[in-house]
Design a protein around this motif. Structure first.
Motif: not given
Length: 270
Positions: A35, A239, A264
């Protein structure tokens, strides 16, 4: 069982765990999600860390994973127990393996821990160490500058040395320390500089090897090892920016990686 192992992290640090999993479990397929868009997790609230972690987990569950490795110390500290309770697959964190390794290597019971603000604030390593060995002497230090430095690809050089030396100054008061836990999977990428700062007399503990070993043990005990000899097609997701992620993975693996995509995963919060 020819299903993949899922690995999540707040950024690229968990790739140090992936590297070790590949070495110890060469037949296993891996799906990694970093992330990087919302990294670092250290300064986040416990609720944010929990929400972000579940968003990563929900994404990987769509990949039909057979086991989840939470390769982020902050996420492990705040969500491991909940994940283990609610998921039907085995879930492994990085804190217990790191604590066990530190106790194995220390000769004088003086162990230091460096980690993100969230990990240190949670006392997860302190609790893990004292659960195993109650009389161990522990000194914990938050190092908020380290993860952003790694995510920018600053892993060595004078700037990295200056930042690390300044950050670790408080460790000097813990002069008997003979073992230091790198309590964030990003930190092994700074291992050489950290070693230079703390001195060769201090053993640095990365939980990556122990986490991979625990993964192997659990897969074997539950008869979930992949016995097929087909080529492993690992999948990598981020991400954030693919180019930055690629640059850092090249440093970790000393080669480029295939199957890297940007995704996403954020859910709308009402």
């Amino acid at each position: 069982m020819n299903k993949p192992i899922g690995v999540i992290d707040s950024g690229v640090g968990g790739l140090t765990v992936v590297h070790e999993l590949m070495r110890q479990l060469p037949k296993e397929r891996l799906v990694y999600l970093g992330d990087t868009l919302r990294c670092p997790y250290g300064p986040r609230t416990a609720e944010e860390v929990r929400r972000f972690t579940w968003e990563m987990v929900d994404f990987l569950l769509t990949k039909n994973i057979k086991l989840l490795v939470v390769a982020c110390n902050t996420a492990t500290a705040y969500t491991l127990a909940e994940l283990q309770e609610k998921l039907s697959i085995p879930v492994i964190g990085v804190i217990q393996p790191g604590a066990r390794a530190a106790i194995k290597f220390t000769t004088n019971n003086h162990v230091g821990i460096i980690g993100t603000e969230g990990t240190i604030r949670s006392n997860a390593y302190l609790d893990a160490l004292h659960t195993i060995k109650s009389d161990i002497d522990v000194y914990a230090l938050a190092c908020p500058a380290f993860v952003p430095m790694v995510e920018k690809g600053i892993l060595s050089g004078d700037y990295a040395l200056d930042i690390i030396a300044q950050t670790l100054l408080p460790l000097k008061q813990f002069s008997n320390m003979d073992t230091l836990i790198l309590g964030c999977t990003h930190y092994p990428l700074l291992k050489d500089v950290i070693q230079e700062v703390v001195g060769s007399q201090v053993t640095l503990i990365s939980s990556s090897e122990e986490t991979a070993r625990e993964t192997s043990t659990i897969l074997e005990l539950q008869q979930m090892l992949n016995e097929e000899n087909e080529q492993c097609n690992h999948q990598f997701y981020t991400t954030g920016d693919v180019e930055i992620f690629t640059s850092l993975t090249n440093r970790i693996f000393n080669s480029s990686i295939d199957n890297l995509k940007s995704v996403s995963i954020e859910k709308v919060v009402i």
